[in-house]
Design a protein around this motif. Structure first.
Motif, short mmCIF file in Angstrom:
data_model
loop_
_atom_site.label_atom_id
_atom_site.label_comp_id
_atom_site.label_asym_id
_atom_site.label_seq_id
_atom_site.Cartn_x
_atom_site.Cartn_y
_atom_site.Cartn_z
N MET A 26 -48.34 41.57 -1.89
CA MET A 26 -49.29 41.68 -2.99
C MET A 26 -49.50 40.34 -3.69
SD MET A 26 -49.03 44.09 -6.40
CE MET A 26 -47.67 43.09 -7.02
N VAL A 27 -48.41 39.63 -3.95
CA VAL A 27 -48.52 38.32 -4.61
C VAL A 27 -49.33 37.35 -3.75
CG1 VAL A 27 -47.21 36.32 -5.39
CG2 VAL A 27 -46.39 38.62 -5.93
N GLY A 28 -49.03 37.32 -2.45
CA GLY A 28 -49.78 36.44 -1.56
C GLY A 28 -51.24 36.84 -1.46
N GLU A 29 -51.51 38.14 -1.50
CA GLU A 29 -52.89 38.61 -1.36
C GLU A 29 -53.72 38.28 -2.60
OE1 GLU A 29 -55.20 42.46 0.44
OE2 GLU A 29 -53.33 42.78 -0.65
N ILE A 30 -53.11 38.38 -3.77
CA ILE A 30 -53.84 38.03 -4.99
C ILE A 30 -54.25 36.56 -4.95
CG2 ILE A 30 -53.62 37.70 -7.48
CD1 ILE A 30 -51.84 40.20 -7.53
N ALA A 31 -53.32 35.71 -4.55
CA ALA A 31 -53.63 34.28 -4.47
C ALA A 31 -54.73 34.02 -3.44
CB ALA A 31 -52.37 33.49 -4.11
N ALA A 32 -54.65 34.69 -2.28
CA ALA A 32 -55.66 34.50 -1.25
C ALA A 32 -57.00 35.06 -1.66
CB ALA A 32 -55.19 35.14 0.06
N GLY A 37 -62.43 34.22 -2.85
CA GLY A 37 -63.50 34.90 -3.57
C GLY A 37 -63.80 36.27 -2.98
N SER A 38 -62.75 36.96 -2.49
CA SER A 38 -62.93 38.23 -1.79
C SER A 38 -62.56 39.42 -2.67
CB SER A 38 -62.07 38.25 -0.52
OG SER A 38 -62.05 39.55 0.03
N LEU A 39 -63.54 40.28 -2.94
CA LEU A 39 -63.25 41.51 -3.68
C LEU A 39 -62.41 42.46 -2.83
CD1 LEU A 39 -63.68 43.26 -6.21
CD2 LEU A 39 -65.69 44.22 -5.09
N ALA A 40 -62.65 42.47 -1.52
CA ALA A 40 -61.89 43.37 -0.66
C ALA A 40 -60.40 43.05 -0.73
CB ALA A 40 -62.38 43.27 0.79
N LEU A 41 -60.04 41.76 -0.72
CA LEU A 41 -58.63 41.39 -0.83
C LEU A 41 -58.07 41.75 -2.20
CD1 LEU A 41 -58.41 37.91 0.96
CD2 LEU A 41 -57.57 40.13 1.76
N LEU A 42 -58.83 41.49 -3.25
CA LEU A 42 -58.36 41.84 -4.59
C LEU A 42 -58.25 43.36 -4.74
CD1 LEU A 42 -60.39 39.28 -6.75
CD2 LEU A 42 -57.95 39.21 -6.17
N ALA A 43 -59.17 44.10 -4.09
CA ALA A 43 -59.10 45.56 -4.12
C ALA A 43 -57.83 46.04 -3.43
CB ALA A 43 -60.33 46.16 -3.44
N ASP A 44 -57.54 45.46 -2.28
CA ASP A 44 -56.30 45.81 -1.58
C ASP A 44 -55.08 45.47 -2.44
OD1 ASP A 44 -57.27 46.92 0.75
OD2 ASP A 44 -57.52 44.99 1.73
N ALA A 45 -55.12 44.32 -3.13
CA ALA A 45 -54.01 43.94 -3.99
C ALA A 45 -53.84 44.95 -5.13
CB ALA A 45 -54.23 42.54 -4.55
N GLY A 46 -54.97 45.42 -5.68
CA GLY A 46 -54.90 46.45 -6.72
C GLY A 46 -54.30 47.73 -6.19
N HIS A 47 -54.70 48.10 -4.98
CA HIS A 47 -54.12 49.28 -4.34
C HIS A 47 -52.62 49.09 -4.14
CE1 HIS A 47 -54.54 52.45 -0.89
NE2 HIS A 47 -53.79 52.86 -1.90
N MET A 48 -52.22 47.89 -3.71
CA MET A 48 -50.81 47.64 -3.47
C MET A 48 -50.01 47.60 -4.77
SD MET A 48 -50.94 44.90 -0.37
CE MET A 48 -49.17 45.01 -0.15
N LEU A 49 -50.66 47.26 -5.88
CA LEU A 49 -49.98 47.33 -7.17
C LEU A 49 -49.59 48.77 -7.47
CD1 LEU A 49 -49.06 46.10 -9.85
CD2 LEU A 49 -51.40 46.42 -10.70
N THR A 50 -50.48 49.70 -7.18
CA THR A 50 -50.15 51.11 -7.40
C THR A 50 -49.09 51.57 -6.39
OG1 THR A 50 -51.96 51.87 -5.97
CG2 THR A 50 -52.45 51.58 -8.31
N ALA A 124 -52.06 39.85 8.13
CA ALA A 124 -50.70 39.83 7.57
C ALA A 124 -50.40 41.15 6.86
CB ALA A 124 -50.54 38.65 6.61
N GLY A 125 -51.40 41.67 6.15
CA GLY A 125 -51.22 42.95 5.45
C GLY A 125 -50.96 44.09 6.41
#
Length: 296
Positions: A26-32, A37-50, A124-125
């Motif tokens: 999750m930490v690596g995905e937020i940075a990436a 500039g990817s909403l899909a990656l940030l969305a996945d990071a938000g999902h992984m936060l939950t 990687a995810g």
């Protein structure tokens, strides 16, 4: 009891391993996601936060569930896992709404997306979530929290696969709207997971009968005993995951042995309905009462 505690300790170790994997990714995905500039990656990071919250909640709940009943907590603290599952379901829903809002804006005015970074992080995810899914598959998924955590991690596999496809399509076509479309798909998966957790935890909090057990069927089964002439105040509910309970008032004929009838009915409930936490009040019926009455 010792075997059950050993199983919980085993589950806690597996949950801790999966939590470490998810948090690291999750930490690596937020940075990436910020870099690409990817909403899909940030969305996945938000999902992984939950997902991380679900795993952490499962860890805490598993620890609390080992505490013996005392004071006002006559059933112990096992239902803490249900509370954590409901909070996790609400969080999933809120994050999904945020993702839908962001995706709608990006569909109207899409920013530049660096598809290469999206693809690398998504692959990687997939690898990390495969490992976490394998770890959690060895845990006891009878627990609502463990089941929820497993469901989230498994959902992430599909989400990362969609993200990888979106990144590849952006690279191949240059059309940046593939990224918010992938974000919408992730949000849909999150809403589905949220609904599953909220429905299951809400049923327990509202004292609904356990899934697969119909109170009317239980009442009829009790009434078929030759000594039973009435069943009153029948309640079947779930204390926490894997802990169904029943309470009922049973009336038997004047000449029947109350204690023998109670033991016989308890065996029936255990063997036919898998109900082991049973409280039966068995009394002789008064001569003036009508035979065979079912009332809940």
């Amino acid at each position: 009891m010792h075997a059950h505690d050993h199983s919980r300790a085993h589950d806690r170790r597996l949950l801790a391993i999966a939590l470490a994997l998810i948090v690291g990714l999750m930490v690596g995905e937020i940075a990436a996601g910020v870099l690409a500039g990817s909403l899909a990656l940030l969305a996945d990071a938000g999902h992984m936060l939950t997902d991380a919250a679900a795993l952490a909640g499962a860890l805490v709940a598993s620890r609390l569930a080992t505490r013996p009943a005392r004071g006002p907590w006559t059933f112990g603290l096992g239902r803490a896992e249900i509370l954590a599952a409901q909070a996790n379901g609400i969080t999933l829903l809120l994050v999904a709404i945020w993702i839908v809002y962001g995706a709608a804006r990006r569909l109207v005015s899409p920013p530049d997306v660096r598809g290469g970074i999206v693809v690398v992080v998504a692959l990687a995810g997939i690898a990390v979530n495969l490992a976490a899914t394998f770890v959690l598959s060895r845990a006891d998924r009878e627990s609502l929290n463990v089941r929820g955590a497993f469901l989230h991690v498994a959902t992430d596999l599909a989400a990362f696969a969609g993200t990888a496809v979106a990144g590849a399509l952006v690279l191949a076509t240059g059309w940046d709207r593939f990224d918010p479309i992938a974000g919408l798909l992730v949000a849909a998966l999150m809403i589905r997971s949220s609904w599953t957790l909220l429905r299951a935890s809400g049923r327990i909090f509202m004292e609904g009968s356990p899934t697969g057990i119909e109170p009317d069927d239980v009442a009829r089964a009790l009434a078929l005993d030759p000594d039973v002439v009435g069943v009153h105040d029948l309640h079947v509910w779930t204390v926490t995951s894997g802990f169904p309970a029943l309470a009922a008032h049973v009336l038997v004929s004047p000449g029947a042995d109350c204690h023998d009838a109670r033991r016989r009915l308890q065996r029936l409930l255990e063997e036919r309905f898998d109900l082991h936490h049973v409280t039966l009040q068995v009394d002789h019926v008064a001569q003036r009462e009508q035979p065979v009455e079912l009332r809940r």
